[in-house]
Design a protein around this motif. Sequence first.
Motif, mmCIF file in Angstrom:
data_model
loop_
_atom_site.group_PDB
_atom_site.id
_atom_site.type_symbol
_atom_site.label_atom_id
_atom_site.label_comp_id
_atom_site.label_asym_id
_atom_site.label_seq_id
_atom_site.Cartn_x
_atom_site.Cartn_y
_atom_site.Cartn_z
ATOM 1 N N ALA A 40 15.588 -10.490 0.805
ATOM 2 C CA ALA A 40 14.502 -10.853 -0.120
ATOM 3 C C ALA A 40 14.660 -12.318 -0.512
ATOM 4 C CB ALA A 40 14.565 -9.964 -1.362
ATOM 5 N N VAL A 41 13.599 -12.905 -1.014
ATOM 6 C CA VAL A 41 13.699 -14.266 -1.546
ATOM 7 C C VAL A 41 14.671 -14.273 -2.724
ATOM 8 C CG1 VAL A 41 11.375 -15.007 -0.834
ATOM 9 C CG2 VAL A 41 11.695 -13.923 -3.077
ATOM 10 N N ALA A 42 15.242 -15.445 -3.000
ATOM 11 C CA ALA A 42 16.116 -15.608 -4.168
ATOM 12 C C ALA A 42 15.245 -15.631 -5.434
ATOM 13 C CB ALA A 42 16.895 -16.909 -4.035
ATOM 14 N N ILE A 64 2.729 -10.618 3.903
ATOM 15 C CA ILE A 64 3.114 -10.031 5.196
ATOM 16 C C ILE A 64 4.639 -9.911 5.171
ATOM 17 C CG2 ILE A 64 3.012 -10.245 7.708
ATOM 18 C CD1 ILE A 64 0.577 -12.102 7.345
ATOM 19 N N GLY A 65 5.151 -8.690 5.054
ATOM 20 C CA GLY A 65 6.598 -8.444 4.954
ATOM 21 C C GLY A 65 6.996 -8.048 3.541
ATOM 22 N N THR A 66 7.026 -6.728 3.283
ATOM 23 C CA THR A 66 7.252 -6.210 1.922
ATOM 24 C C THR A 66 8.723 -6.036 1.604
ATOM 25 O OG1 THR A 66 5.288 -4.833 2.360
ATOM 26 C CG2 THR A 66 6.501 -4.393 0.318
ATOM 27 N N TYR A 70 10.516 -6.952 -3.648
ATOM 28 C CA TYR A 70 11.031 -7.909 -4.643
ATOM 29 C C TYR A 70 10.060 -9.090 -4.825
ATOM 30 C CZ TYR A 70 14.124 -11.225 -6.972
ATOM 31 O OH TYR A 70 14.653 -12.134 -7.860
ATOM 32 N N SER A 71 9.719 -9.766 -3.728
ATOM 33 C CA SER A 71 8.743 -10.870 -3.854
ATOM 34 C C SER A 71 7.384 -10.332 -4.283
ATOM 35 C CB SER A 71 8.616 -11.639 -2.532
ATOM 36 O OG SER A 71 8.295 -10.761 -1.465
ATOM 37 N N THR A 72 7.088 -9.097 -3.885
ATOM 38 C CA THR A 72 5.815 -8.476 -4.276
ATOM 39 C C THR A 72 5.713 -8.379 -5.799
ATOM 40 O OG1 THR A 72 6.285 -7.053 -2.361
ATOM 41 C CG2 THR A 72 4.265 -6.607 -3.601
ATOM 42 N N LEU A 88 1.994 -5.862 3.630
ATOM 43 C CA LEU A 88 2.088 -5.181 4.929
ATOM 44 C C LEU A 88 3.552 -4.971 5.311
ATOM 45 C CD1 LEU A 88 -0.553 -7.367 6.868
ATOM 46 C CD2 LEU A 88 -0.961 -5.454 5.287
ATOM 47 N N GLU A 89 3.898 -3.753 5.687
ATOM 48 C CA GLU A 89 5.292 -3.437 6.034
ATOM 49 C C GLU A 89 5.335 -2.476 7.215
ATOM 50 O OE1 GLU A 89 8.401 -4.542 5.234
ATOM 51 O OE2 GLU A 89 8.939 -3.118 6.789
ATOM 52 N N TYR A 90 6.239 -2.753 8.141
ATOM 53 C CA TYR A 90 6.354 -1.942 9.346
ATOM 54 C C TYR A 90 7.109 -0.625 9.100
ATOM 55 C CZ TYR A 90 7.359 -0.588 14.108
ATOM 56 O OH TYR A 90 7.451 0.126 15.269
ATOM 57 N N GLY A 116 2.559 -0.400 8.883
ATOM 58 C CA GLY A 116 2.312 -0.563 10.307
ATOM 59 C C GLY A 116 2.666 -1.950 10.779
ATOM 60 N N GLU A 117 2.277 -2.220 11.991
ATOM 61 C CA GLU A 117 2.492 -3.524 12.630
ATOM 62 C C GLU A 117 1.501 -4.510 11.996
ATOM 63 O OE1 GLU A 117 4.278 -5.896 14.661
ATOM 64 O OE2 GLU A 117 4.766 -3.997 15.643
ATOM 65 N N ALA A 118 2.018 -5.601 11.436
ATOM 66 C CA ALA A 118 1.138 -6.512 10.696
ATOM 67 C C ALA A 118 -0.033 -7.002 11.554
ATOM 68 C CB ALA A 118 1.945 -7.699 10.174
ATOM 69 N N LEU A 119 0.221 -7.245 12.839
ATOM 70 C CA LEU A 119 -0.864 -7.744 13.703
ATOM 71 C C LEU A 119 -1.999 -6.726 13.822
ATOM 72 C CD1 LEU A 119 1.051 -9.506 16.626
ATOM 73 C CD2 LEU A 119 -0.277 -10.577 14.786
ATOM 74 N N ILE A 134 3.614 -15.334 3.900
ATOM 75 C CA ILE A 134 4.040 -14.853 5.215
ATOM 76 C C ILE A 134 5.560 -14.829 5.250
ATOM 77 C CG2 ILE A 134 4.004 -15.331 7.699
ATOM 78 C CD1 ILE A 134 1.296 -16.762 7.276
ATOM 79 N N ASP A 135 6.134 -13.617 5.407
ATOM 80 C CA ASP A 135 7.590 -13.470 5.314
ATOM 81 C C ASP A 135 8.026 -12.273 6.152
ATOM 82 O OD1 ASP A 135 10.197 -13.872 4.465
ATOM 83 O OD2 ASP A 135 9.930 -12.828 2.556
ATOM 84 N N ALA A 136 7.706 -12.307 7.441
ATOM 85 C CA ALA A 136 8.052 -11.164 8.308
ATOM 86 C C ALA A 136 8.730 -11.673 9.575
ATOM 87 C CB ALA A 136 6.797 -10.343 8.594
HETATM 88 C C1 LIG Z 1 12.290 -10.963 5.010
HETATM 89 S S1 LIG Z 1 11.713 -9.349 4.793
HETATM 90 C C2 LIG Z 1 10.535 -9.506 3.484
HETATM 91 C C3 LIG Z 1 11.169 -9.882 2.180
HETATM 92 C C4 LIG Z 1 10.238 -9.786 1.005
HETATM 93 N N1 LIG Z 1 9.022 -10.563 1.231
HETATM 94 C C5 LIG Z 1 10.962 -10.318 -0.210
HETATM 95 O O1 LIG Z 1 11.212 -11.532 -0.253
HETATM 96 O O2 LIG Z 1 11.284 -9.533 -1.112
HETATM 97 C C6 LIG Z 1 10.677 -9.105 6.183
HETATM 98 C C7 LIG Z 1 9.978 -7.753 6.189
HETATM 99 O O3 LIG Z 1 8.956 -7.805 7.176
HETATM 100 C C8 LIG Z 1 8.925 -6.562 7.851
HETATM 101 N N2 LIG Z 1 8.377 -6.802 9.187
HETATM 102 C C9 LIG Z 1 8.985 -7.435 10.220
HETATM 103 N N3 LIG Z 1 8.181 -7.468 11.283
HETATM 104 C C10 LIG Z 1 7.038 -6.846 10.921
HETATM 105 C C11 LIG Z 1 5.821 -6.567 11.592
HETATM 106 N N4 LIG Z 1 5.638 -6.940 12.863
HETATM 107 N N5 LIG Z 1 4.849 -5.915 10.915
HETATM 108 C C12 LIG Z 1 5.033 -5.541 9.626
HETATM 109 N N6 LIG Z 1 6.174 -5.783 8.942
HETATM 110 C C13 LIG Z 1 7.151 -6.429 9.581
HETATM 111 C C14 LIG Z 1 10.385 -6.128 7.889
HETATM 112 O O4 LIG Z 1 10.497 -4.733 8.094
HETATM 113 C C15 LIG Z 1 10.894 -6.586 6.525
HETATM 114 O O5 LIG Z 1 10.770 -5.582 5.576
#
Ligand SMILES: C[S@@+](CC[C@H](N)C(=O)[O-])C[C@H]1O[C@@H](n2cnc3c(N)ncnc32)[C@H](O)[C@@H]1O
Length: 218
Positions: A40-42, A64-66, A70-72, A88-90, A116-119, A134-136
């Motif tokens: 997660a982010v600091a 993008i990337g839950t 935490y960042s949410t 969005l979370e895979y 699901g898949e973010a794309l 964007i953080d995935a």
């Molecule tokens: C760095 S973490 C996110 C951290 C979060 N944003 C935070 O700072 O608290 C990246 C997240 O993106 C998800 N992820 C990675 N590739 C993905 C994809 N193609 N589609 C959806 N989610 C994806 C991962 O499962 C992971 O939970």
Amino acid sequence: MSQETWTKVDEYIFDALVPSDPTLEAAIEASDEAGMPAIAVAPNQGKLLHLLARMIGARSILEIGTLGGYSTIWLARALPPEGRLVTLEYYPKFADVARKNLDAAGVGDLVDIRLGEALDLLPEVEGPIDLTFIDADRVNNPAYFEAALGLTRPGGVIVIDNVVRSGAVADTSNTSDEIVGLRRMHELIAAEPRVDATALQTVGMKGHDGLTVVLVTS
Ligand SMILES: C[S@@+](CC[C@H](N)C(=O)[O-])C[C@H]1O[C@@H](n2cnc3c(N)ncnc32)[C@H](O)[C@@H]1O
Ligand SMILES: [Mg+2]
């Protein structure tokens, strides 16, 4: 400069400007207990996202990337009561932990976690979005940037995390998919007349990385 110093300075910043918050700390603990990676982010980065959202009066946010949310939580706390955040979370397991953390933080009603898949999910996200984070998976960052640009309103902001990767982004011998994706994303941003942008490298408890901040101008 060492990791020890960077962590110490982060701790100083937290003490000075980002007071400890039991709800956010509980979210990190729950994620750790669920065996999720500590990516997660600091706290000071989470607060930066929160402040950016408040600075532009964000009412709709896309993440993008839950992970564990935490960042949410930081971002959702910047929203007015009628605001909304789509994240969005895979991985279903991560989304479950995030749902519990968001509800415990009292922002659950504002947040729609899509699995699901973010794309695959991005074409279904409704705009206009005021702020996109964007953080995935960095390999897909060029496509995430393009999708974010299509959704984010003029005057809105796109923030991309983890764009330096301990300096690898500037190491021309590094041709990994992740780093190529980051460079390609920056090329797209630079060539795009509808945005203006900069990037900052950061050091701290999370090591050496960076973030790119994009203003959508038209
Ligand atoms: C760095 S973490 C996110 C951290 C979060 N944003 C935070 O700072 O608290 C990246 C997240 O993106 C998800 N992820 C990675 N590739 C993905 C994809 N193609 N589609 C959806 N989610 C994806 C991962 O499962 C992971 O939970
Ligand atoms: Mg990140």
